[in-house]
Scaffold this motif. Structure first.
Motif, short mmCIF file in Angstrom:
data_model
loop_
_atom_site.label_atom_id
_atom_site.label_comp_id
_atom_site.label_asym_id
_atom_site.label_seq_id
_atom_site.Cartn_x
_atom_site.Cartn_y
_atom_site.Cartn_z
N UNK A 351 0.74 -0.93 0.04
CA UNK A 351 0.45 -0.28 0.02
C UNK A 351 0.57 1.40 0.14
N UNK A 352 0.21 1.82 -0.86
CA UNK A 352 1.67 3.25 -1.21
C UNK A 352 0.52 4.67 0.24
N UNK A 363 12.17 -2.25 8.55
CA UNK A 363 11.36 -3.13 8.03
C UNK A 363 10.19 -3.41 6.91
N UNK A 364 10.12 -3.82 5.94
CA UNK A 364 8.34 -4.01 5.17
C UNK A 364 7.81 -1.81 4.65
N UNK A 365 8.92 -1.01 5.15
CA UNK A 365 8.87 0.48 4.98
C UNK A 365 9.51 0.96 4.32
N UNK A 428 14.68 -3.29 -4.34
CA UNK A 428 14.66 -4.80 -4.44
C UNK A 428 14.34 -5.38 -3.45
N UNK A 429 13.38 -5.45 -3.03
CA UNK A 429 11.90 -6.29 -2.46
C UNK A 429 12.97 -7.16 -0.74
N UNK A 430 13.04 -6.71 -0.26
CA UNK A 430 14.12 -7.62 1.04
C UNK A 430 15.50 -7.63 1.19
N UNK A 431 15.63 -6.85 -0.60
CA UNK A 431 17.57 -6.60 -0.45
C UNK A 431 18.13 -5.50 -0.26
N UNK A 432 17.67 -4.80 -1.15
CA UNK A 432 18.13 -3.32 -1.40
C UNK A 432 17.01 -2.49 -2.06
N UNK A 433 17.20 -1.16 -0.96
CA UNK A 433 16.32 0.44 -1.83
C UNK A 433 17.87 1.16 -2.55
N UNK A 434 16.63 1.92 -3.50
CA UNK A 434 17.50 3.08 -4.11
C UNK A 434 18.01 4.19 -3.01
N UNK A 444 5.18 6.63 1.80
CA UNK A 444 5.52 5.60 2.13
C UNK A 444 4.59 4.71 2.11
N UNK A 445 5.43 3.46 1.33
CA UNK A 445 5.75 2.70 0.67
C UNK A 445 5.62 1.48 1.61
N UNK A 446 3.93 0.07 2.06
CA UNK A 446 4.08 -0.84 3.46
C UNK A 446 3.91 -1.93 3.01
N UNK A 447 4.81 -2.92 2.76
CA UNK A 447 4.58 -3.62 2.41
C UNK A 447 4.22 -4.67 3.79
#
Length: 451
Positions: A351-352, A363-365, A428-434, A444-447
């Motif tokens: 959700x954005x 984590x997850x945000x 890259x979900x769970x590994x690295x952000x830009x 805020x992007x929430x997973x």
């Protein structure tokens, strides 16, 4: 000592026979199986089990009907339980008829054992069969273990398959049968040399016996020695396999590399056997090259039966073809809409939401600074050549990031990325952000895992 006395002595040594057991005797009505049945009938009451004759009419010859009727009358006269089946002509394959017939026979024997609660199946294989089998395997090639030939006994169904005539030659069997005035039927197809075994039997075997009358005995002795040597080698290989096995059913590449060349090959052979894969020189060579290759820390090798060997740094294992869980909709069409939960793959939701206060990424945000032209965001499967911006400038490909994180090849196609409308990779979900500038985030992007 004649065949009857040797036969009784041999059965006594197995300790498997007594009057309280039921034994299935495979009878084709040929001289070998008729002698076997007769010898079982002649056992003393104290060790003679209840006999059940299993006969298969393969319907490959006109004489098959006569043979079936003969064994029916024989068993009725001798008060022996009989189980008969016929191999339907419609089921006969165009090629591989011998192998298919054998499979049908032994499937039937297994059914009979279950029906009569028997733990022993007897077949009439003899010393000539043993020598023919070894010669055929030598000519065709294969693994050393196959040269064991015909085993005196082996596990079968819920019990044992025993071959009590294995020490006796065809000549001795026929001579005793003639002296005892037994009745049997000859299979005329055994005389036709268009079958490989028959060519071995008619052309090679007589010459070898003439060269050395003890030829059959020598083959039997070599087979016995080979069985013992292979058993010892197998026990040692199991020990080595235990030493290199990891807790997750994978194996250590470095520990495997520390074995001798012979040990490496033996261990790989056993791994293939356990995975129900063919053990071939090409598979063993290719696998050894891959595991020894320091320049390929991760790689896959396709094998048979939709299986592959996966090397992931210091681990390797045999795996079935992985089925990546599908997205609920096409991956490149999963659009993250502001303020709405969207279902992703593998049980994730996204959700954005607009942000009013700046909090550190958890984590997850992920805090984002987005322009209208970058909306909407999408979540799709990561591609090897996707690039993420790094701190201090520059970019790194997704492929390189996955390698750096030591993600196995089999799991790389399961990775997902968040991208802008114009294709820039943000996460890259769970590994690295830009590392793009997020000093003034507005979203805020929430997973999270699905409820």
């Amino acid at each position: 000592m004649n065949i009857a006395k040797q036969f009784k002595s041999r059965l006594a040594s197995t300790g498997c026979f007594d009057a309280g057991k039921t034994v299935i005797v495979a009878v084709s009505t040929g001289v070998d199986s008729m002698l076997l049945l007769t010898l079982m009938e002649q056992l003393p009451d104290s060790v003679r089990p209840k006999l059940v004759v299993a006969h298969v009419n393969h319907q490959l010859r006109a004489q098959s009907r006569v043979e079936e009727q003969f064994i029916r009358e024989y068993c009725s006269k001798h008060q022996i339980q009989l189980a008969v089946t016929r191999w339907s002509v419609e089921e006969h394959p165009q090629t591989g008829i011998e192998a298919a017939a054998r499979q049908f026979r032994y499937d039937f024997f297994a059914d009979v054992m279950r029906k009569y609660h028997a733990e022993i199946l007897l077949t009439a294989h003899h010393a000539d069969d043993q020598a023919e089998t070894v010669l055929m395997k030598l000519v065709r090639g294969g693994q050393l273990s196959q040269l064991e030939g015909i085993l005196p006994e082996q596990p079968f169904e819920n019990g044992l398959l025993i071959r009590p005539l294995l020490p006796f030659s065809k000549q001795a069997i026929r001579a005793y049968a003639e002296t005892s005035h037994l009745q049997w039927y000859e299979d005329e197809t055994n005389q036709v040399d268009d079958i490989f075994r028959n060519r071995i039997r008619h052309q090679l075997m007589p010459a070898l016996k003439q060269e050395n009358p003890a030829f059959l005995k020598h083959v039997q002795n070599y087979s016995t020695q080979l069985i013992a040597a292979l058993q010892l080698a197998n026990e040692r290989t199991v020990e080595l396999l235990t030493q290199i096995r990891r807790d997750d059913e994978s194996y250590s590449v470095s520990l495997w590399q520390g074995l001798t060349a012979v040990q490496k090959r033996a261990v790989l052979s056993m791994i293939f056997q356990d995975a129900e894969l063919p053990v071939t020189d090409s598979y063993l060579d290719e696998t050894s090259q891959l595991l020894n290759n320091q320049k390929k820390p991760t790689a896959e090798l396709n094998l048979a039966a939709s299986k592959h060997l996966e090397k992931a740094y210091d681990r390797f294992s045999i795996k079935s073809e992985l089925k990546v869980p599908p997205f609920s909709q096409p991956a490149d069409r999963i659009v993250v809409i502001s303020n709405q939960w969207v279902q992703l793959s593998r049980g994730l939701q996204a959700r954005l939401v607009p942000v009013k206060t700046v909090n550190k990424n958890a984590a997850g945000h992920m805090l984002l600074q987005l322009q209208p032209f970058e909306m909407p965001l999408r979540v799709r499967t990561a591609q090897p050549n996707d690039r993420i911006k790094l701190v201090g400038g520059g970019h790194k490909t997704i492929r390189r990031i996955l390698i750096d994180h030591k993600i196995p090849v089999s799991k790389r196609q399961q990775q997902s990325v968040v991208v802008t409308a114009n294709g820039e990779v943000l996460w890259l979900i769970g590994l690295q952000r830009s590392a793009r500038d997020y000093t003034e985030p507005n979203y805020e992007l929430v997973l999270k895992q699905s409820d």
